[in-house]
Every structure is written in C-alpha cells, then in structure tokens.
Design a protein around this motif. Structure first.
Motif, PDB file in Angstrom:
ATOM      1  N   TRP A  51      18.212  -0.443   1.349  1.00  0.00           N
ATOM      2  CA  TRP A  51      18.179  -0.037   0.251  1.00  0.00           C
ATOM      3  C   TRP A  51      19.612   0.413  -0.252  1.00  0.00           C
ATOM      4  CZ3 TRP A  51      14.919   1.625   4.730  1.00  0.00           C
ATOM      5  CH2 TRP A  51      16.129   2.645   5.865  1.00  0.00           C
ATOM      6  N   GLU A  52      20.237  -0.025   0.304  1.00  0.00           N
ATOM      7  CA  GLU A  52      21.625   0.246  -0.127  1.00  0.00           C
ATOM      8  C   GLU A  52      22.127   0.006  -1.759  1.00  0.00           C
ATOM      9  OE1 GLU A  52      26.521  -0.291   0.894  1.00  0.00           O
ATOM     10  OE2 GLU A  52      25.400  -1.007   2.456  1.00  0.00           O
ATOM     11  N   VAL A  53      22.413   1.116  -2.443  1.00  0.00           N
ATOM     12  CA  VAL A  53      22.621   1.204  -3.718  1.00  0.00           C
ATOM     13  C   VAL A  53      23.716   0.293  -3.882  1.00  0.00           C
ATOM     14  CG1 VAL A  53      22.966   2.145  -5.931  1.00  0.00           C
ATOM     15  CG2 VAL A  53      20.590   2.868  -4.338  1.00  0.00           C
ATOM     16  N   LYS A  54      24.186  -0.559  -5.232  1.00  0.00           N
ATOM     17  CA  LYS A  54      25.245  -0.806  -5.195  1.00  0.00           C
ATOM     18  C   LYS A  54      25.127  -0.416  -6.731  1.00  0.00           C
ATOM     19  CE  LYS A  54      27.484  -5.670  -6.060  1.00  0.00           C
ATOM     20  NZ  LYS A  54      26.492  -6.934  -6.478  1.00  0.00           N
ATOM     21  N   SER A  55      24.811  -1.157  -7.369  1.00  0.00           N
ATOM     22  CA  SER A  55      25.460  -0.249  -8.937  1.00  0.00           C
ATOM     23  C   SER A  55      24.141   0.460  -9.339  1.00  0.00           C
ATOM     24  CB  SER A  55      25.176  -1.075 -10.056  1.00  0.00           C
ATOM     25  OG  SER A  55      24.714  -2.024  -9.807  1.00  0.00           O
ATOM     26  N   VAL A  56      24.291   1.645 -10.754  1.00  0.00           N
ATOM     27  CA  VAL A  56      22.957   2.520 -11.181  1.00  0.00           C
ATOM     28  C   VAL A  56      23.659   2.783 -13.118  1.00  0.00           C
ATOM     29  CG1 VAL A  56      24.589   5.135 -10.473  1.00  0.00           C
ATOM     30  CG2 VAL A  56      21.784   4.572 -11.243  1.00  0.00           C
ATOM     31  N   LYS A  57      22.081   2.697 -13.345  1.00  0.00           N
ATOM     32  CA  LYS A  57      22.783   2.444 -14.204  1.00  0.00           C
ATOM     33  C   LYS A  57      21.631   3.386 -15.154  1.00  0.00           C
ATOM     34  CE  LYS A  57      23.179  -0.492 -19.384  1.00  0.00           C
ATOM     35  NZ  LYS A  57      22.483  -1.467 -19.036  1.00  0.00           N
ATOM     36  N   PRO A  58      21.881   4.687 -16.447  1.00  0.00           N
ATOM     37  CA  PRO A  58      21.051   5.113 -17.122  1.00  0.00           C
ATOM     38  C   PRO A  58      20.552   5.058 -17.414  1.00  0.00           C
ATOM     39  CG  PRO A  58      23.629   6.725 -16.999  1.00  0.00           C
ATOM     40  CD  PRO A  58      23.504   5.109 -16.321  1.00  0.00           C
ATOM     41  N   LEU A  59      18.856   4.828 -18.050  1.00  0.00           N
ATOM     42  CA  LEU A  59      17.885   4.875 -19.418  1.00  0.00           C
ATOM     43  C   LEU A  59      17.950   5.049 -20.277  1.00  0.00           C
ATOM     44  CD1 LEU A  59      17.400   1.471 -16.848  1.00  0.00           C
ATOM     45  CD2 LEU A  59      18.860   1.290 -18.901  1.00  0.00           C
ATOM     46  N   ASP A  60      17.029   5.414 -21.281  1.00  0.00           N
ATOM     47  CA  ASP A  60      16.404   6.123 -22.000  1.00  0.00           C
ATOM     48  C   ASP A  60      15.407   6.783 -21.202  1.00  0.00           C
ATOM     49  OD1 ASP A  60      17.825   5.478 -23.955  1.00  0.00           O
ATOM     50  OD2 ASP A  60      16.716   4.247 -25.358  1.00  0.00           O
ATOM     51  N   ASP A  61      15.143   8.018 -21.675  1.00  0.00           N
ATOM     52  CA  ASP A  61      13.741   8.458 -20.939  1.00  0.00           C
ATOM     53  C   ASP A  61      13.715   8.928 -19.793  1.00  0.00           C
ATOM     54  OD1 ASP A  61      11.342   9.880 -21.810  1.00  0.00           O
ATOM     55  OD2 ASP A  61       9.808   7.436 -21.307  1.00  0.00           O
ATOM     56  N   TYR A  62      14.826   9.424 -19.140  1.00  0.00           N
ATOM     57  CA  TYR A  62      15.377   9.553 -17.385  1.00  0.00           C
ATOM     58  C   TYR A  62      14.587   8.577 -16.943  1.00  0.00           C
ATOM     59  CZ  TYR A  62      15.854  13.996 -20.313  1.00  0.00           C
ATOM     60  OH  TYR A  62      16.044  14.800 -20.939  1.00  0.00           O
ATOM     61  N   MET A  63      15.219   7.734 -16.934  1.00  0.00           N
ATOM     62  CA  MET A  63      14.536   6.007 -15.866  1.00  0.00           C
ATOM     63  C   MET A  63      16.203   5.175 -15.261  1.00  0.00           C
ATOM     64  SD  MET A  63      11.819   5.636 -16.037  1.00  0.00           S
ATOM     65  CE  MET A  63      11.404   3.615 -15.568  1.00  0.00           C
ATOM     66  N   SER A 111      26.766   7.322  -4.429  1.00  0.00           N
ATOM     67  CA  SER A 111      27.530   7.759  -3.763  1.00  0.00           C
ATOM     68  C   SER A 111      26.802   7.584  -2.404  1.00  0.00           C
ATOM     69  CB  SER A 111      26.876   9.008  -4.104  1.00  0.00           C
ATOM     70  OG  SER A 111      27.410  10.346  -3.040  1.00  0.00           O
ATOM     71  N   PHE A 112      27.919   7.352  -2.064  1.00  0.00           N
ATOM     72  CA  PHE A 112      27.143   6.651  -0.165  1.00  0.00           C
ATOM     73  C   PHE A 112      26.921   5.601  -0.571  1.00  0.00           C
ATOM     74  CE2 PHE A 112      28.936  11.274  -0.015  1.00  0.00           C
ATOM     75  CZ  PHE A 112      29.806  10.643   1.779  1.00  0.00           C
ATOM     76  N   ASP A 113      25.072   6.071  -0.039  1.00  0.00           N
ATOM     77  CA  ASP A 113      24.382   4.613   0.032  1.00  0.00           C
ATOM     78  C   ASP A 113      22.935   5.005  -1.313  1.00  0.00           C
ATOM     79  OD1 ASP A 113      25.570   2.753   2.302  1.00  0.00           O
ATOM     80  OD2 ASP A 113      24.030   3.210   3.588  1.00  0.00           O
ATOM     81  N   GLY A 114      23.108   6.188  -1.941  1.00  0.00           N
ATOM     82  CA  GLY A 114      22.344   6.585  -2.670  1.00  0.00           C
ATOM     83  C   GLY A 114      22.544   6.851  -4.255  1.00  0.00           C
ATOM     84  N   ILE A 115      22.694   7.427  -4.368  1.00  0.00           N
ATOM     85  CA  ILE A 115      22.848   8.158  -5.893  1.00  0.00           C
ATOM     86  C   ILE A 115      23.282  10.029  -6.237  1.00  0.00           C
ATOM     87  CG2 ILE A 115      22.128   6.221  -7.139  1.00  0.00           C
ATOM     88  CD1 ILE A 115      19.963   8.005  -8.687  1.00  0.00           C
ATOM     89  N   ALA A 116      23.695   9.737  -7.030  1.00  0.00           N
ATOM     90  CA  ALA A 116      24.133  10.958  -6.978  1.00  0.00           C
ATOM     91  C   ALA A 116      24.381  11.482  -8.368  1.00  0.00           C
ATOM     92  CB  ALA A 116      25.865  11.989  -6.537  1.00  0.00           C
ATOM     93  N   TRP A 117      24.695  13.252  -9.179  1.00  0.00           N
ATOM     94  CA  TRP A 117      25.199  13.202 -10.159  1.00  0.00           C
ATOM     95  C   TRP A 117      26.364  14.117 -10.543  1.00  0.00           C
ATOM     96  CZ3 TRP A 117      19.861  12.171  -9.246  1.00  0.00           C
ATOM     97  CH2 TRP A 117      19.524  11.266 -10.521  1.00  0.00           C
ATOM     98  N   ALA A 118      27.211  14.283 -11.649  1.00  0.00           N
ATOM     99  CA  ALA A 118      28.592  15.327 -11.624  1.00  0.00           C
ATOM    100  C   ALA A 118      28.069  16.329 -10.607  1.00  0.00           C
ATOM    101  CB  ALA A 118      28.745  15.315 -12.619  1.00  0.00           C
ATOM    102  N   ASN A 119      26.974  17.205 -10.747  1.00  0.00           N
ATOM    103  CA  ASN A 119      26.525  18.854  -9.867  1.00  0.00           C
ATOM    104  C   ASN A 119      25.955  18.896  -8.994  1.00  0.00           C
ATOM    105  OD1 ASN A 119      24.167  17.675 -10.923  1.00  0.00           O
ATOM    106  ND2 ASN A 119      23.206  18.894 -11.720  1.00  0.00           N
TER     107      ASN A 119
END
Length: 79
Positions: A3-15, A54-62
């Motif tokens: 489950w280590e995240v390699k990349s994340v892409k924000p999509l429409d409708d908060y997906m 962020s590390f193995d997951g994801i994070a936002w600027a806040n």
C-alpha cells in the motif's frame, strides 16, 4: 508494503487517483470526509489540489494526511 503510494493525482469531484508501489491504481473518494474535523479545509478546491505523496501516504499543504493502508483498503480499483 503493497500500500505504499507512489503518486497521487487530484481529480474532479474530490476524487484522487492513486498509484501504489506495486503499479496498482485505485480511486479514493474524499467527499465522505469533507464534513469531519480537519478534512473540512479540503472543501476549498485550491487546498484540495495541493495533495502530494508524503512518506508512504498522502498529505495536503495544511498538513492534513491520510495513511497509505486507508487509501489502499478503502479505495476502489481503477480499471
């Protein structure tokens, strides 16, 4: 870990479209979280689009984050 995240892409409708270390892709719907606690700040589209790995997951600027196992097991397979 699978489950280590390699990349994340924000999509429409908060997906989010997530790619994991294994190459597997999954969609994660953030909408159910948007009315709870610190996740309310992500209703702002500009803030939502600051998502990053962020590390193995994801994070936002806040500094709001989601653990990789949550993203993996609660996400839907991308076809």
């Amino acid at each position: 870990m699978e489950w280590e995240v390699k990349s994340v892409k924000p999509l429409d409708d908060y997906m989010l479209l997530l790619t994991f270390k294994t190459g597997e892709e999954r969609y994660f719907d953030v909408k159910p979280l948007l009315n709870t606690g610190v996740f309310r700040t992500l209703k702002d589209p500009e803030m939502f689009h600051t998502v990053r790995v962020s590390f193995d997951g994801i994070a936002w600027a806040n500094q709001v984050d989601i653990a990789p196992e949550t993203l993996y097991y609660q996400g839907d397979c991308a076809f």
